[in-house]
Design a protein around this motif. Structure first.
Motif, mmCIF file in Angstrom:
data_model
loop_
_atom_site.group_PDB
_atom_site.id
_atom_site.type_symbol
_atom_site.label_atom_id
_atom_site.label_comp_id
_atom_site.label_asym_id
_atom_site.label_seq_id
_atom_site.Cartn_x
_atom_site.Cartn_y
_atom_site.Cartn_z
ATOM 1 N N PRO A 31 4.686 5.641 -2.927
ATOM 2 C CA PRO A 31 4.686 5.929 -1.482
ATOM 3 C C PRO A 31 3.380 6.534 -0.985
ATOM 4 O O PRO A 31 3.091 6.498 0.203
ATOM 5 C CB PRO A 31 5.837 6.927 -1.322
ATOM 6 N N TYR A 32 2.567 7.081 -1.889
ATOM 7 C CA TYR A 32 1.340 7.756 -1.487
ATOM 8 C C TYR A 32 0.076 6.966 -1.810
ATOM 9 O O TYR A 32 -0.971 7.243 -1.253
ATOM 10 C CB TYR A 32 1.253 9.128 -2.163
ATOM 11 N N ILE A 33 0.157 6.033 -2.730
ATOM 12 C CA ILE A 33 -1.014 5.266 -3.157
ATOM 13 C C ILE A 33 -0.783 3.792 -2.839
ATOM 14 O O ILE A 33 0.222 3.213 -3.233
ATOM 15 C CB ILE A 33 -1.297 5.456 -4.658
ATOM 16 N N THR A 57 -12.205 -0.987 -7.996
ATOM 17 C CA THR A 57 -12.889 -1.504 -9.178
ATOM 18 C C THR A 57 -11.839 -1.874 -10.224
ATOM 19 O O THR A 57 -10.641 -1.639 -10.042
ATOM 20 C CB THR A 57 -13.842 -0.448 -9.756
ATOM 21 N N GLU A 58 -12.297 -2.447 -11.320
ATOM 22 C CA GLU A 58 -11.375 -2.826 -12.397
ATOM 23 C C GLU A 58 -10.665 -1.595 -12.962
ATOM 24 O O GLU A 58 -9.482 -1.649 -13.312
ATOM 25 C CB GLU A 58 -12.136 -3.559 -13.505
ATOM 26 N N LYS A 59 -11.369 -0.468 -13.019
ATOM 27 C CA LYS A 59 -10.778 0.785 -13.503
ATOM 28 C C LYS A 59 -9.592 1.193 -12.624
ATOM 29 O O LYS A 59 -8.518 1.523 -13.124
ATOM 30 C CB LYS A 59 -11.843 1.880 -13.499
ATOM 31 N N ASN A 64 -3.850 1.715 -11.232
ATOM 32 C CA ASN A 64 -2.776 1.430 -10.278
ATOM 33 C C ASN A 64 -1.653 0.626 -10.910
ATOM 34 O O ASN A 64 -0.476 0.856 -10.634
ATOM 35 C CB ASN A 64 -3.322 0.692 -9.059
ATOM 36 N N LYS A 65 -2.007 -0.314 -11.774
ATOM 37 C CA LYS A 65 -0.984 -1.124 -12.444
ATOM 38 C C LYS A 65 -0.108 -0.257 -13.350
ATOM 39 O O LYS A 65 1.117 -0.364 -13.337
ATOM 40 C CB LYS A 65 -1.659 -2.232 -13.256
ATOM 41 N N CYS A 66 -0.734 0.632 -14.130
ATOM 42 C CA CYS A 66 0.017 1.531 -15.009
ATOM 43 C C CYS A 66 0.867 2.511 -14.202
ATOM 44 O O CYS A 66 2.020 2.771 -14.543
ATOM 45 C CB CYS A 66 -0.929 2.294 -15.921
ATOM 46 N N PHE A 70 4.955 2.837 -14.302
ATOM 47 C CA PHE A 70 5.595 4.120 -14.585
ATOM 48 C C PHE A 70 6.522 4.536 -13.451
ATOM 49 O O PHE A 70 7.655 4.952 -13.669
ATOM 50 C CB PHE A 70 4.528 5.191 -14.823
ATOM 51 N N PHE A 71 6.039 4.408 -12.219
ATOM 52 C CA PHE A 71 6.808 4.816 -11.050
ATOM 53 C C PHE A 71 8.099 4.000 -10.920
ATOM 54 O O PHE A 71 9.168 4.545 -10.665
ATOM 55 C CB PHE A 71 5.946 4.651 -9.799
ATOM 56 N N ARG A 72 8.001 2.676 -11.131
ATOM 57 C CA ARG A 72 9.203 1.831 -11.022
ATOM 58 C C ARG A 72 10.223 2.161 -12.104
ATOM 59 O O ARG A 72 11.416 2.228 -11.840
ATOM 60 C CB ARG A 72 8.818 0.353 -11.088
#
Length: 82
Positions: A31-33, A57-59, A64-66, A70-72
C-alpha cells in the motif's frame, strides 16, 4: 514526412516532461510502495524507503519483487485483504 512527425512527437514529450512528468501507477507493491511510469517519456520510477521517487533500476526491481512476494504471503496467511 513520417520521420519529421516522430521527431516532433519526441520533442513535444521532452517539453512536457521538462515541466513535470505525468506518472501513472503501473504496479502496486505494497500500500505504500508503488511503481510508476511517465505516460509521456516512458521513464520508470519507484518509491524508496523514505517515500521519495527513485529511478527504477534493476536493483529496485529485484527489491520490489521480493517485497511484493513477502507482502502477499504475509497477508494471505493472516487473511486480511488490502
Amino acid at each position: 514526412m513520417e520521420r519529421h512527425l516522430k521527431k516532433s512527437k519526441v520533442q513535444f514529450s521532452v517539453l512536457m516532461c521538462s515541466l513535470g512528468h505525468n506518472y501513472m501507477v503501473t504496479q502496486t507493491i505494497t500500500p505504500y510502495i508503488k511503481e510508476y511510469k511517465c505516460s509521456n517519456c516512458g521513464r520508470e520510477v519507484t518509491n524508496d524507503l523514505d517515500g521519495k521517487l527513485q529511478i527504477l533500476t534493476e536493483k529496485y526491481r529485484v527489491v520490489n519483487k521480493c517485497l511484493n512476494s513477502f507482502f502477499r504471503r504475509k497477508y494471505r496467511r493472516v487473511k486480511i485483504t488490502v
